[in-house]
Design a protein around this motif. Structure first.
Motif, PDB file in Angstrom:
ATOM      1  N   LYS A 145      33.843  51.052  72.500  1.00 33.27           N
ATOM      2  CA  LYS A 145      34.664  50.350  73.492  1.00 33.27           C
ATOM      3  C   LYS A 145      33.895  49.187  74.114  1.00 33.27           C
ATOM      4  O   LYS A 145      34.447  48.101  74.328  1.00 33.27           O
ATOM      5  CB  LYS A 145      35.114  51.321  74.579  1.00 33.27           C
ATOM      6  CG  LYS A 145      36.201  52.296  74.120  1.00 33.27           C
ATOM      7  CD  LYS A 145      36.608  53.219  75.249  1.00 33.27           C
ATOM      8  CE  LYS A 145      37.701  54.208  74.791  1.00 33.27           C
ATOM      9  NZ  LYS A 145      38.076  55.133  75.878  1.00 33.27           N
ATOM     10  N   LEU A 146      32.599  49.414  74.396  1.00 31.64           N
ATOM     11  CA  LEU A 146      31.786  48.336  74.968  1.00 31.64           C
ATOM     12  C   LEU A 146      31.662  47.171  73.993  1.00 31.64           C
ATOM     13  O   LEU A 146      31.770  45.998  74.382  1.00 31.64           O
ATOM     14  CB  LEU A 146      30.400  48.872  75.326  1.00 31.64           C
ATOM     15  CG  LEU A 146      30.334  49.811  76.543  1.00 31.64           C
ATOM     16  CD1 LEU A 146      28.926  50.374  76.695  1.00 31.64           C
ATOM     17  CD2 LEU A 146      30.733  49.076  77.817  1.00 31.64           C
ATOM     18  N   GLU A 147      31.438  47.503  72.705  1.00 32.73           N
ATOM     19  CA  GLU A 147      31.329  46.439  71.707  1.00 32.73           C
ATOM     20  C   GLU A 147      32.651  45.682  71.571  1.00 32.73           C
ATOM     21  O   GLU A 147      32.659  44.459  71.443  1.00 32.73           O
ATOM     22  CB  GLU A 147      30.919  47.037  70.358  1.00 32.73           C
ATOM     23  CG  GLU A 147      29.483  47.561  70.340  1.00 32.73           C
ATOM     24  CD  GLU A 147      29.134  48.217  69.012  1.00 32.73           C
ATOM     25  OE1 GLU A 147      30.055  48.358  68.176  1.00 32.73           O
ATOM     26  OE2 GLU A 147      27.961  48.562  68.808  1.00 32.73           O
ATOM     27  N   GLU A 148      33.768  46.422  71.600  1.00 30.17           N
ATOM     28  CA  GLU A 148      35.066  45.772  71.502  1.00 30.17           C
ATOM     29  C   GLU A 148      35.318  44.872  72.710  1.00 30.17           C
ATOM     30  O   GLU A 148      35.841  43.759  72.581  1.00 30.17           O
ATOM     31  CB  GLU A 148      36.164  46.841  71.404  1.00 30.17           C
ATOM     32  CG  GLU A 148      37.576  46.286  71.286  1.00 30.17           C
ATOM     33  CD  GLU A 148      37.812  45.569  69.989  1.00 30.17           C
ATOM     34  OE1 GLU A 148      38.748  44.759  69.932  1.00 30.17           O
ATOM     35  OE2 GLU A 148      37.033  45.793  69.032  1.00 30.17           O
ATOM     36  N   ALA A 149      34.921  45.359  73.901  1.00 33.50           N
ATOM     37  CA  ALA A 149      35.092  44.546  75.106  1.00 33.50           C
ATOM     38  C   ALA A 149      34.233  43.278  75.028  1.00 33.50           C
ATOM     39  O   ALA A 149      34.676  42.193  75.411  1.00 33.50           O
ATOM     40  CB  ALA A 149      34.723  45.362  76.350  1.00 33.50           C
ATOM     41  N   GLU A 150      33.006  43.422  74.516  1.00 28.61           N
ATOM     42  CA  GLU A 150      32.132  42.256  74.375  1.00 28.61           C
ATOM     43  C   GLU A 150      32.693  41.254  73.371  1.00 28.61           C
ATOM     44  O   GLU A 150      32.681  40.037  73.597  1.00 28.61           O
ATOM     45  CB  GLU A 150      30.728  42.732  73.925  1.00 28.61           C
ATOM     46  CG  GLU A 150      29.711  41.615  73.781  1.00 28.61           C
ATOM     47  CD  GLU A 150      29.376  40.946  75.092  1.00 28.61           C
ATOM     48  OE1 GLU A 150      28.812  39.841  75.061  1.00 28.61           O
ATOM     49  OE2 GLU A 150      29.676  41.524  76.155  1.00 28.61           O
ATOM     50  N   ARG A 151      33.206  41.792  72.254  1.00 25.72           N
ATOM     51  CA  ARG A 151      33.796  40.908  71.252  1.00 25.72           C
ATOM     52  C   ARG A 151      35.013  40.172  71.828  1.00 25.72           C
ATOM     53  O   ARG A 151      35.198  38.965  71.613  1.00 25.72           O
ATOM     54  CB  ARG A 151      34.221  41.716  70.030  1.00 25.72           C
ATOM     55  CG  ARG A 151      34.736  40.869  68.879  1.00 25.72           C
ATOM     56  CD  ARG A 151      35.241  41.739  67.759  1.00 25.72           C
ATOM     57  NE  ARG A 151      36.398  42.524  68.168  1.00 25.72           N
ATOM     58  CZ  ARG A 151      37.622  42.048  68.284  1.00 25.72           C
ATOM     59  NH1 ARG A 151      37.869  40.775  67.997  1.00 25.72           N
ATOM     60  NH2 ARG A 151      38.622  42.818  68.655  1.00 25.72           N
ATOM     61  N   LYS A 152      35.833  40.910  72.587  1.00 27.86           N
ATOM     62  CA  LYS A 152      37.000  40.282  73.195  1.00 27.86           C
ATOM     63  C   LYS A 152      36.592  39.224  74.213  1.00 27.86           C
ATOM     64  O   LYS A 152      37.202  38.161  74.308  1.00 27.86           O
ATOM     65  CB  LYS A 152      37.857  41.356  73.871  1.00 27.86           C
ATOM     66  CG  LYS A 152      39.191  40.827  74.383  1.00 27.86           C
ATOM     67  CD  LYS A 152      40.031  41.949  74.957  1.00 27.86           C
ATOM     68  CE  LYS A 152      41.368  41.415  75.468  1.00 27.86           C
ATOM     69  NZ  LYS A 152      42.175  42.483  76.082  1.00 27.86           N
ATOM     70  N   ARG A 153      35.517  39.517  74.956  1.00 30.95           N
ATOM     71  CA  ARG A 153      35.036  38.541  75.938  1.00 30.95           C
ATOM     72  C   ARG A 153      34.589  37.257  75.243  1.00 30.95           C
ATOM     73  O   ARG A 153      34.904  36.139  75.689  1.00 30.95           O
ATOM     74  CB  ARG A 153      33.875  39.144  76.739  1.00 30.95           C
ATOM     75  CG  ARG A 153      33.385  38.264  77.878  1.00 30.95           C
ATOM     76  CD  ARG A 153      32.184  38.891  78.567  1.00 30.95           C
ATOM     77  NE  ARG A 153      31.033  38.923  77.691  1.00 30.95           N
ATOM     78  CZ  ARG A 153      30.218  37.886  77.515  1.00 30.95           C
ATOM     79  NH1 ARG A 153      30.422  36.745  78.168  1.00 30.95           N
ATOM     80  NH2 ARG A 153      29.187  37.979  76.700  1.00 30.95           N
ATOM     81  N   ILE A 154      33.870  37.416  74.123  1.00 30.52           N
ATOM     82  CA  ILE A 154      33.403  36.244  73.377  1.00 30.52           C
ATOM     83  C   ILE A 154      34.588  35.461  72.830  1.00 30.52           C
ATOM     84  O   ILE A 154      34.623  34.222  72.875  1.00 30.52           O
ATOM     85  CB  ILE A 154      32.448  36.683  72.249  1.00 30.52           C
ATOM     86  CG1 ILE A 154      31.157  37.267  72.855  1.00 30.52           C
ATOM     87  CG2 ILE A 154      32.118  35.522  71.325  1.00 30.52           C
ATOM     88  CD1 ILE A 154      30.233  37.901  71.847  1.00 30.52           C
ATOM     89  N   GLU A 155      35.594  36.183  72.309  1.00 24.14           N
ATOM     90  CA  GLU A 155      36.781  35.500  71.792  1.00 24.14           C
ATOM     91  C   GLU A 155      37.525  34.769  72.908  1.00 24.14           C
ATOM     92  O   GLU A 155      38.025  33.658  72.704  1.00 24.14           O
ATOM     93  CB  GLU A 155      37.710  36.511  71.121  1.00 24.14           C
ATOM     94  CG  GLU A 155      37.186  37.027  69.790  1.00 24.14           C
ATOM     95  CD  GLU A 155      38.165  37.976  69.132  1.00 24.14           C
ATOM     96  OE1 GLU A 155      39.189  38.305  69.769  1.00 24.14           O
ATOM     97  OE2 GLU A 155      37.901  38.396  67.983  1.00 24.14           O
ATOM     98  N   ASP A 156      37.586  35.391  74.091  1.00 30.18           N
ATOM     99  CA  ASP A 156      38.238  34.730  75.229  1.00 30.18           C
ATOM    100  C   ASP A 156      37.499  33.448  75.618  1.00 30.18           C
ATOM    101  O   ASP A 156      38.114  32.427  75.929  1.00 30.18           O
ATOM    102  CB  ASP A 156      38.316  35.682  76.425  1.00 30.18           C
ATOM    103  CG  ASP A 156      39.285  36.827  76.181  1.00 30.18           C
ATOM    104  OD1 ASP A 156      40.126  36.690  75.267  1.00 30.18           O
ATOM    105  OD2 ASP A 156      39.186  37.858  76.876  1.00 30.18           O
ATOM    106  N   LEU A 157      36.152  33.535  75.607  1.00 26.10           N
ATOM    107  CA  LEU A 157      35.368  32.340  75.924  1.00 26.10           C
ATOM    108  C   LEU A 157      35.629  31.232  74.904  1.00 26.10           C
ATOM    109  O   LEU A 157      35.785  30.057  75.260  1.00 26.10           O
ATOM    110  CB  LEU A 157      33.874  32.690  75.948  1.00 26.10           C
ATOM    111  CG  LEU A 157      33.386  33.535  77.135  1.00 26.10           C
ATOM    112  CD1 LEU A 157      31.924  33.897  76.961  1.00 26.10           C
ATOM    113  CD2 LEU A 157      33.582  32.775  78.451  1.00 26.10           C
TER     114      LEU A 157
END
Length: 427
Positions: free
Chosen positions: A139-151
């Motif tokens: 979940k943490l990795e998915e959240a980080e990936r989503k954060r990077i995609e949002d950026l």
């Protein structure tokens, strides 16, 4: 024991020395080692080598809540009865040796079974903790990936806004220059008109003076002719200025006469041609600087394929984007762009492009079977990577209906079925 004593826990106190009848765990000056404490239903043991204390209790006790504390050479037992009842004595004094041996062995077996159950429960708990930790990490990795995609998406939107603002500024500047040029041209035309008017006035004034001079009577003659008097009374108008009248006729696209034409079919053809021209000339401000071959969707598709082959997926997506803007009716453009989005893990965009390709690949004929299989497989792959295994399996099965002999697709579909079964069993 009284009735009040039945409700309270049984407390046993044993010291290393003293006058108690149950003393014997150690004498004065003897240092106790690490004790082994065991409480088994109706059997209580404390082993402190070389001493051993054992008591066969009168009735079973609750070994879960019962405790034994050791400190300062004293062992303090707190035992809870399993059933509320009056005990005749603390220990079972009337039992023979065989019964005591049986009770002892039975207590040991039950203690071993309980230890095994506790070990098994600890193992299960440990596995659950590991699984929870793994899920939390994912979940943490998915959240980080989503954060990077949002950026990335925010940065892309920012650049797009800046580009749109710059284009607007360029258009405003061009419009202002055009208005300024039109104003200058209008002034020049007005000046030319004024000069022409002045010139015409100068030409007309000498003509009027000449006509007046010719109409004056000659001195010495006593009478005027009738013709000369009529000319004197009339004032001749100025000559007319030359002009051009422009006549416009309704243009005909088709050379046939209107009475021979089929208006409905002609209108449909004209609408299609107009739509094609609008599509090709869409947003000319972006494509006017391109070369002639770069305005060809097929050339851009080939260029995107080469970029995809070299692993430059972003450049391939840009090529396909421009080709789609020039011609949005080619299904292969959406199909190839979906493959790029899969490589870049833009899964939702891959699903959109695959669906658009399937819409354009109609009607389903043998000529477009291969493209339809690719579209279903790529959309199914995107669904599976989003953990939507049911939707992914549906697309793989649709691809198998078109190409039932494809072993690779069949194996992948079977893997998805196993994943769905595993997910259902875990839930």
């Amino acid at each position: 024991m009284s009735a009040e004593q039945e409700k309270d826990p049984i407390a046993l106190k044993r010291s290393r020395g003293g006058d108690s009848g149950l003393d014997g765990l150690g004498g004065p000056g003897v240092q106790l080692g690490s004790p082994d404490k065991k409480k088994r239903k109706a059997n209580t043991q404390v082993s402190i080598p070389p001493f051993l204390f054992e008591a066969i209790l009168y009735a079973p006790i609750d070994d879960t809540n019962s405790t034994a504390k050791i400190g300062n050479g004293i062992i303090f037992f707190t035992l809870y009865k399993k059933e509320v009842a009056m005990w005749d004595s603390l220990t079972l004094a009337t039992a023979n040796k065989e019964k005591l041996q049986y009770l002892r062995e039975n207590a040991v077996l039950k203690a071993h079974e309980k230890a095994k159950e506790e070990t098994k429960a600890k193992k299960v708990t440990k596995q659950e903790h590991k699984k929870y930790a793994l899920e939390a990490t994912m979940k943490l990795e998915e959240a980080e990936r989503k954060r990077i995609e949002d950026l990335k998406e925010k940065e892309r939107q920012k650049v797009t806004k800046e580009l749109a603002l710059w284009k607007k500024q360029q258009k405003d500047a061009e419009k202002q220059k055009r208005v300024q040029k039109e104003g200058e041209l209008h002034q020049e035309v007005e000046q030319l008109k004024e000069k022409k008017k002045e010139k015409m006035n100068k030409t007309r004034i000498p003509n009027e003076e000449t006509s007046k001079t010719s109409l004056k009577p000659t001195k010495g003659h006593g009478s005027y002719s009738m013709f000369s008097e009529n000319l004197k009374e009339e004032q001749l108008p100025a000559p007319r200025s030359a002009a051009t009248i422009k006549i416009n006729f309704t243009s005909r696209v088709f050379p046939t006469a209107l009475r021979e034409s089929r208006i409905a079919e002609e209108e449909e053809w004209l609408c299609k041609q107009a739509e094609a021209r609008r599509t090709v000339s869409a947003d000319l401000s972006e494509v006017e600087d391109l070369k002639e071959e770069e305005k060809n969707p097929d050339w851009l598709k080939d260029k995107g394929n080469k970029m995809f082959a070299t692993g430059n997926y972003l450049a391939a997506v840009n090529a396909y984007n421009l080709a789609v803007r020039l011609n949005n009716k080619l299904p292969l453009l959406y199909l190839n762009r979906a493959a790029c989005h899969l490589k870049l893990r833009n899964l939702h965009k891959a699903i959109e492009d695959s669906s658009k390709a399937l819409e354009l690949l109609t009607p389903p004929v043998p000529h477009n079977e291969h493209a339809r299989v690719k579209a279903y497989v790529r959309r199914g792959t995107a669904f599976c990577q989003l953990e939507l295994y049911t939707e992914g399996l549906q697309d793989y099965e649709a691809a198998l209906k078109i190409d039932p002999k494809n072993k690779t697709i069949e194996k992948d579909a079977e893997k998805i079925r196993h994943l769905i079964r595993g997910t259902m069993q875990d839930s």
